[in-house]
Design an enzyme around this catalytic site. Structure first.
Site, PDB file in Angstrom:
ATOM      1  N   HIS A 214       0.818  -1.221   0.000  1.00 39.36           N
ATOM      2  CA  HIS A 214       0.000   0.000   0.000  1.00 39.36           C
ATOM      3  C   HIS A 214       0.847   1.265   0.000  1.00 39.36           C
ATOM      4  O   HIS A 214       0.999   1.950   1.016  1.00 39.36           O
ATOM      5  CB  HIS A 214      -1.070   0.013   1.098  1.00 39.36           C
ATOM      6  CG  HIS A 214      -0.658  -0.411   2.483  1.00 39.36           C
ATOM      7  ND1 HIS A 214       0.404   0.137   3.162  1.00 39.36           N
ATOM      8  CD2 HIS A 214      -1.221  -1.313   3.324  1.00 39.36           C
ATOM      9  CE1 HIS A 214       0.498  -0.421   4.359  1.00 39.36           C
ATOM     10  NE2 HIS A 214      -0.482  -1.298   4.479  1.00 39.36           N
ATOM     11  N   ASN A 217       0.858   4.713   2.205  1.00 41.85           N
ATOM     12  CA  ASN A 217       0.253   4.498   3.513  1.00 41.85           C
ATOM     13  C   ASN A 217       1.230   3.824   4.464  1.00 41.85           C
ATOM     14  O   ASN A 217       1.858   2.824   4.111  1.00 41.85           O
ATOM     15  CB  ASN A 217      -1.028   3.662   3.394  1.00 41.85           C
ATOM     16  CG  ASN A 217      -2.054   4.330   2.503  1.00 41.85           C
ATOM     17  OD1 ASN A 217      -2.451   3.793   1.482  1.00 41.85           O
ATOM     18  ND2 ASN A 217      -2.477   5.522   2.875  1.00 41.85           N
ATOM     19  N   GLY A 247     -10.267   6.013  -2.734  1.00 36.84           N
ATOM     20  CA  GLY A 247     -10.623   7.405  -2.500  1.00 36.84           C
ATOM     21  C   GLY A 247     -10.378   7.859  -1.072  1.00 36.84           C
ATOM     22  O   GLY A 247     -10.571   9.040  -0.766  1.00 36.84           O
ATOM     23  N   ASP A 272      -6.906  -4.558   0.243  1.00 38.89           N
ATOM     24  CA  ASP A 272      -6.721  -4.493   1.699  1.00 38.89           C
ATOM     25  C   ASP A 272      -8.066  -4.740   2.381  1.00 38.89           C
ATOM     26  O   ASP A 272      -8.385  -4.154   3.419  1.00 38.89           O
ATOM     27  CB  ASP A 272      -6.137  -3.149   2.120  1.00 38.89           C
ATOM     28  CG  ASP A 272      -5.476  -3.182   3.499  1.00 38.89           C
ATOM     29  OD1 ASP A 272      -5.241  -4.280   4.020  1.00 38.89           O
ATOM     30  OD2 ASP A 272      -5.231  -2.099   4.064  1.00 38.89           O
TER      31      ASP A 272
END
Length: 374
Positions: A214, A217, A247, A272
């Site tokens: 990810h 993040n 989003g 995820d």
């Protein structure tokens, strides 16, 4: 398994979308892609309206159908998760274990081995996300579970007999040589939940880190004088990056920056996903933390993002909308790229002769109509 032929409106091959094609499946394998007029006689023919696409491969699936993998590290738990995601076009997935005790990691690995042996549809391996992470970037993970990557842990992480293993770790917390040893044993190593500097991330890449979990993040961000893990990820020409395109996790502009830096061929769409995907129940417990999904956003009591309520079909549509890529490119980011990241391009991830018939049919509204797994 008897052979059959699919005649879709269009089929997405490595050459692009093609119309008037007949795709023959024999024994779970794509055995022919020929003009519709040359479709062989003597096999069942299915005329299907819509786009026939390579099935989606999700590298990061924490749960689905009301089941959290950490709570149900069993063949039955894996099957339930796979069934929930299949209706959204996911034909290959990596059940993902969030940081836990090593005995739970061992049970999860054994369950994935057994699931593959028993032929549970879609299971390609396991993703072990933690517990070798940095508490400064823990996200929703339980930092009390974090530990050092020692020789015994390396043995455990490389013990899967069937399928592929993806391990997410913080490279700055890995002892010298540990990443290289994991990679040498065939484990795919990704950096994530890391407070690594640019230099520490580069060292990890040089030792065998091949991807980033990810992107953006739970990692050090790109700064003018401190490029961080994000800078190293965007700069590297070979590393792949997972992206949660819901989003909430990443701003659309940051997604487009990643696209400009890496190219679509190095960006893998991931969900995820949490147990809320494919379930009517939109709340669950992650250890002792109560998680609620609202408007597609999963959070803990303090507002920390806790995985997602995203499915792969939604990720494909979002990639078009937020990243400005065309439908074909978005699909490849959900199929070919993750297959390549895990070294599975010769098995699945695209519609080519000799590959497994992992397929999804989407209608004109880009909704999943049907899937085939092998």
């Amino acid at each position: 398994m008897s052979a059959f032929a699919l005649l879709p409106t269009r089929v997405l091959t490595p050459a692009g979308f093609e119309a008037d094609r007949c795709l023959v499946v024999d024994g779970g394998i794509i055995s022919a892609i020929v003009p519709a007029t040359d479709c062989p006689n003597g096999v069942e023919r299915l005329d299907v309206e819509g786009d026939l696409l390579p099935g989606f491969i999700d590298l990061q699936v924490n749960g689905g159908g009301g089941v959290l993998f950490n709570d149900h590290p069993t063949v039955e738990g894996i099957a339930a998760i796979g069934e929930a995601h299949r209706r959204f076009g996911t034909t290959g997935f990596f059940p993902t274990l969030i940081s836990d005790e090593l005995e739970v990691v061992a049970r999860a690995i054994s369950a994935v081995d057994a699931a593959i042996e028993r032929g549970v549809p879609g299971v390609l391996g396991i993703h072990i996300e933690g517990p070798f992470l940095n508490p400064d970037k823990k996200g929703i993970h339980d930092a009390t579970k974090f530990r050092t990557l020692d020789d015994a842990a390396i043995d455990l992480l490389s013990s899967l007999k069937r399928g592929r293993t993806l391990v997410t770790l913080a490279p700055e917390r890995a002892p010298a040589g540990a990443i290289r040893e994991l990679a040498a044993r065939g484990v795919v190593v990704a950096a994530g939940h890391t407070n690594a500097s640019y230099e520490e991330t580069r060292t990890g890449l040089d030792e065998g880190v091949s991807g980033f979990t990810h992107l953006y993040n739970a990692m050090t961000q790109l700064g003018s004088r401190a490029p961080g893990a994000v800078g190293a990820a965007l700069e590297d020409r070979t590393a792949w990056c997972g992206l949660i395109v819901d989003g909430y996790h990443v701003h659309p502009a940051a997604l487009r920056v990643a696209l400009a830096a890496k190219g679509a061929e190095r960006l893998a769409l991931v969900t995820d996903a949490m147990p809320t995907v494919g379930s009517e129940t939109k709340e669950f417990w992650l250890g002792n933390t109560h998680i609620v999904a609202e408007n597609g956003r999963c959070t803990g009591p303090d507002g920390t993002l806790a995985g997602s309520d995203l499915d792969m079909a939604g990720a494909v549509r979002n990639a078009e909308d937020m990243m400005g890529v065309d439908f074909e490119t978005a699909v490849r980011m959900a199929s070919e790229v993750p297959a390549a990241a895990m070294g599975l391009s010769a098995v699945t991830g695209s519609i080519r002769l000799g590959l497994r018939a992992d397929l999804v049919l989407m209608d004109g509204a880009k909704q999943v109509v049907r899937t085939w797994i092998a």
